[in-house]
Design a protein around this motif. Structure first.
Motif, short mmCIF file in Angstrom:
data_model
loop_
_atom_site.label_atom_id
_atom_site.label_comp_id
_atom_site.label_asym_id
_atom_site.label_seq_id
_atom_site.Cartn_x
_atom_site.Cartn_y
_atom_site.Cartn_z
N PHE A 98 0.80 -1.09 0.07
CA PHE A 98 -0.04 -0.04 -0.79
C PHE A 98 0.48 1.50 0.37
N HIS A 99 2.19 1.37 -0.56
CA HIS A 99 3.25 2.47 -0.57
C HIS A 99 2.50 3.28 -1.39
N TRP A 100 2.28 3.29 -2.09
CA TRP A 100 1.27 3.60 -3.31
C TRP A 100 0.09 5.12 -2.56
N LEU A 101 -0.30 4.76 -1.31
CA LEU A 101 -1.27 5.73 -0.86
C LEU A 101 -0.90 7.00 0.19
N PRO A 102 -1.47 8.07 -0.14
CA PRO A 102 -0.15 9.41 0.51
C PRO A 102 -0.34 9.32 1.75
#
Length: 116
Positions: A98-102
């Motif tokens: 989920f590293h693409w979430l801000p």
């Protein structure tokens, strides 16, 4: 019998307390970026507006459904960003990422921090 009734009532009251705590958490912390209501109200555009305009969870859900449908139809029509997120969310091996979430960042908060 009274002891069993007491245990059941105690269990239900604990479940109710957990439900209330979860609802309060959803109302005071952005589900997407994990920034608290107070910080967004003080340094940003306001919590309700932030949720509505920047981090509406439904829009993220619609985006993920769209990416999943594109990959099922034809992976060649996906953009690089969509492919990157698809591979992070549905990897061939390993755990989802989920590293693409801000996380703890928004455009409006970042702007107010840069100005100071």
């Amino acid at each position: 019998l009274a002891m069993i009734t007491g245990i059941v009532i105690d269990a239900f009251s604990e479940m109710q307390a957990q439900k209330v705590a979860k609802e309060e958490n959803l109302e005071s912390i952005c589900f997407v970026c994990n920034v608290g209501r107070f910080r967004v109200d003080q340094d940003g555009i306001g919590f309700d507006r932030h949720i509505r305009l920047e981090h509406d969870p439904r829009m993220y859900l619609f985006f993920l459904v769209n990416v999943c449908e594109k990959s099922a139809e034809n992976a060649n029509v996906m953009t690089e960003s969509e492919r990157y997120i698809y591979e992070a969310m549905w990897p061939e091996e390993g755990k989802r990422s989920f590293h693409w979430l801000p996380r703890e960042q928004t455009f409006t908060l970042k702007h107010t921090e840069d100005v100071e």
